[in-house]
Design a protein around this motif. Structure first.
Motif, short mmCIF file in Angstrom:
data_model
loop_
_atom_site.label_atom_id
_atom_site.label_comp_id
_atom_site.label_asym_id
_atom_site.label_seq_id
_atom_site.Cartn_x
_atom_site.Cartn_y
_atom_site.Cartn_z
N LEU A 78 0.56 -1.71 -0.11
CA LEU A 78 0.15 0.20 -0.36
C LEU A 78 0.95 1.33 0.11
N ASN A 79 1.83 1.51 0.98
CA ASN A 79 2.95 2.00 0.55
C ASN A 79 3.05 2.54 -0.42
N PHE A 80 4.10 1.86 -1.25
CA PHE A 80 4.45 2.17 -3.12
C PHE A 80 3.06 2.93 -3.77
N GLY A 81 2.35 1.80 -3.76
CA GLY A 81 1.60 2.92 -4.14
C GLY A 81 0.89 3.63 -4.17
N VAL A 82 0.75 3.90 -2.40
CA VAL A 82 0.47 5.36 -2.30
C VAL A 82 1.79 6.45 -3.08
N SER A 101 -7.55 1.82 -2.45
CA SER A 101 -8.72 1.28 -1.52
C SER A 101 -8.97 0.08 -1.80
N LYS A 102 -9.24 -0.39 -2.96
CA LYS A 102 -9.66 -2.09 -2.98
C LYS A 102 -8.80 -3.34 -2.99
N ALA A 103 -7.49 -2.76 -2.80
CA ALA A 103 -6.64 -3.53 -2.31
C ALA A 103 -6.20 -3.69 -0.81
N ALA A 104 -6.57 -2.87 0.19
CA ALA A 104 -7.03 -2.44 1.35
C ALA A 104 -7.82 -3.53 1.64
#
Lengths: 469, 104
Positions: free
Chosen positions: A79-83, A240-243
């Motif tokens: 998630l960090n990488f995506g953001v 948000s979908k991955a989370a």
């Protein structure tokens, strides 16, 4: 004891630190220009991403309310990488925007909510994280304050997510009545298949399905994706979908452990509906953001297909697929965001003849589309192959065949975009577009991700080891 | 029949929940839709307090859930109303049937 607290919650604490630092810098007005602020925040996000790999340990805090382990740390790193990539790609859009600091602060608050949600060991913690992840997101969808579409999208997002969390909460309250506990560690032992518990589990599943935009509950998705600014749309469709899928794996699947047949039946229905309706509606779209919204609905169907196997192979296959999906979708959104911020065009028909002036961007968009469709040299092929293999382990070959046939349908509409870019003639193609260095870095990261995750076999094994149950 | 028991409260909270769902799906005014969501959340609160009092009197987790729930409902309403005001500035209407810039 105190050092435990700091080490176990380090991903959350570093995010809180960044949020407050940015807030103070915004108030004290240190940076004179938007781009300086963006560069500074991006550097902080890179440090945060690197920090995510250090000092990982396992343990629980606050009487089991919060727990973490290596698998959850891996999910937080994804998630960090995506953001980070989204912020790099949003640079050109934010350069002229009035509220740069607010964008970063709201985005990181949402991410913080997702981290708490992923690490939660108690329904209260989970609900707090869920709301922290969805309330700032609605404010972000309204970020282009003077645009009609943006405020309409935000209204649709907040009303439907409030409704969804109401249904989820009703399920939680019934489950509390039936079991007398809210801790996830005690929950699976207490769950039998009494009617009240089954009803409450169905309510909870409905809440999750709303957030994941699984088909009977997908109506908000396309409108919100079309109206929100492109950076926010990519956040919604990827992060948000991955989370939500991560939480689905770590919370919902153990809850349904004693009602496996019911869970498989519900999943079966939603997979069939999600894949077919997502594909059918994607065919008739012309707005490219709306098109990607329906394609992301269809992709969630494939993730659920992998998860329906209910074993650790399915779980690691879906985590791997989410990673590939993150790279491919962010590459596509990276191209769309720069095109939309510089020329204002968002329709597939506007992309006709895109190749004449923008060679690099065309290739990146084309490779992203190939990866989303699942064509062999790209990573998307391996992601889908693992998912379908995991789904087949349940022995329901009709369902697997149906999913495979739908991939053919999806190939049609992904190739339609590629045809518009390379083959269709256009008298006035989109003029040559030049992005900033940050934007280039974001695109190159995604591009390398699409190509290399397909060939680096070790990555899948790394995920599989982290998720050994 | 003299005392109010768990069943009475559950009947009320369940009907409150479904009134909320019905209102959310049929009302066309955005503020009314928001009020329907609040009805759902209050049904949840009633449920928690009833279960906590009648079934698990020694616990506190249900009551704590309610406190947080009320706070979050307030935050959600604040953001939702801010968004609706902004929408009103752009559309000059808070009827959901007028918010149709985007259609499939």
């Amino acid at each position: 004891m105190t050092s435990d607290f700091f080490i176990l919650m380090k991903s959350e604490l570093s995010l809180v630190f960044i949020i407050f630092l940015l807030l103070i810098l915004k108030v004290s007005d240190v940076f004179k220009s938007n781009s300086a602020f963006s560069h500074f925040s991006n550097v902080l996000l890179v440090l945060n991403f690197v920090f995510g790999f250090l000092f990982n340990s396992e343990g629980t805090l606050f009487n089991g309310m919060f727990y973490t382990n290596s698998a959850l740390a891996l999910e937080k790193n994804i998630l960090n990488f995506g953001v980070l990539v989204i912020c790099l790609q949003a640079f050109d859009w934010l350069k002229t925007h009035k509220h740069v600091a607010e964008f970063y602060i709201l985005l990181l608050s949402t991410l913080l909510g997702m981290f708490y949600m992923i690490s939660s060991g108690h329904f209260l913690m989970f609900y707090l994280g869920l709301e922290l992840a969805s309330i700032p997101l609605a404010a972000l969808a309204n970020f282009d304050l003077e645009k009609r579409k943006s405020s309409e999208a935000a209204m649709k997002l907040i009303l439907s997510s409030a409704f969804a969390s109401g249904i989820l909460l009703f399920g939680i309250s019934l489950l509390y009545g039936a079991t007398g506990s809210l801790l996830f560690s005690e929950m699976p032992m207490l769950i039998t298949d009494s009617p009240l518990q089954v009803v409450s589990l169905i309510f909870i599943f409905t809440g999750f399905a709303f957030k994941l935009s699984v088909v009977p509950f997908h109506f908000w998705t396309a409108d919100v994706y079309e109206g929100a600014p492109v950076a926010v749309t990519s956040f919604l469709s990827v992060i948000s979908k991955a989370a939500m899928v991560f939480v689905f794996i770590s919370i919902l699947m153990p809850l349904f452990a004693s009602a496996k047949d019911l869970f498989y039946l519900i999943l079966l229905l939603s997979i069939v509906l999600t894949i077919s309706i997502g594909n059918l509606f994607a065919i008739r779209q012309d707005n490219i953001k709306r098109f990607l919204a329906f394609s992301s609905i269809a992709q969630v169907g494939y993730v659920l297909l992998g998860l329906s196997s209910g074993n650790s192979i399915g779980i690691s296959a879906s985590i791997y697929f989410l990673m590939v999906y993150l790279f491919s979708n962010l590459a596509a959104f990276g191209v769309i965001s720069i095109v939309s911020s510089q020329s204002g065009k968002e329709n597939i028909s506007d992309y006709k003849g895109f190749y004449t002036n923008n060679k690099m961007l065309s290739w990146i968009l084309a490779i992203a589309m190939f990866s989303l469709a699942g064509i062999p040299p790209t990573a998307g092929f391996f992601g889908k192959m693992f998912l379908v293999t995991a789904g087949a382990s349940k022995g329901n070959f009709v369902l697997v065949g149906f999913a495979a046939l739908n991939m053919v349908v999806s190939l049609y509409y992904y190739l339609r975009v590629i045809k518009a870019i390379f083959i269709d003639k256009n008298d006035e193609p989109i003029a040559s577009i030049s992005g900033s260095i940050s934007h280039h870095i974001g695109l190159i990261l995604c591009f390398l991700g699409i190509i290399l995750t397909g060939f680096a076999g070790g990555l899948y094994e790394y995920i599989a080891i982290a998720f050994k149950l | 029949m003299n005392e109010i028991g768990l069943m009475h409260i559950l009947v009320i909270s369940t009907s409150l929940f479904f009134i909320g769902v019905y209102g959310f799906l049929t009302r066309r005014n955005m503020i009314s839709m928001l009020m329907s969501v609040e009805l759902i959340l209050n049904a949840v609160n009633l449920n928690f307090v009833a279960f906590n009092k009648f079934l698990y009197p020694g616990q506190l987790s249900g009551l704590f859930f309610i406190i947080f729930n009320i706070a979050i409902a307030a935050a959600e309403a604040a953001v939702a109303i801010a968004i609706i005001i902004n929408l009103y500035r752009n559309h000059r209407s808070i009827d959901i049937n007028d918010a149709t810039t985007m259609k499939f």
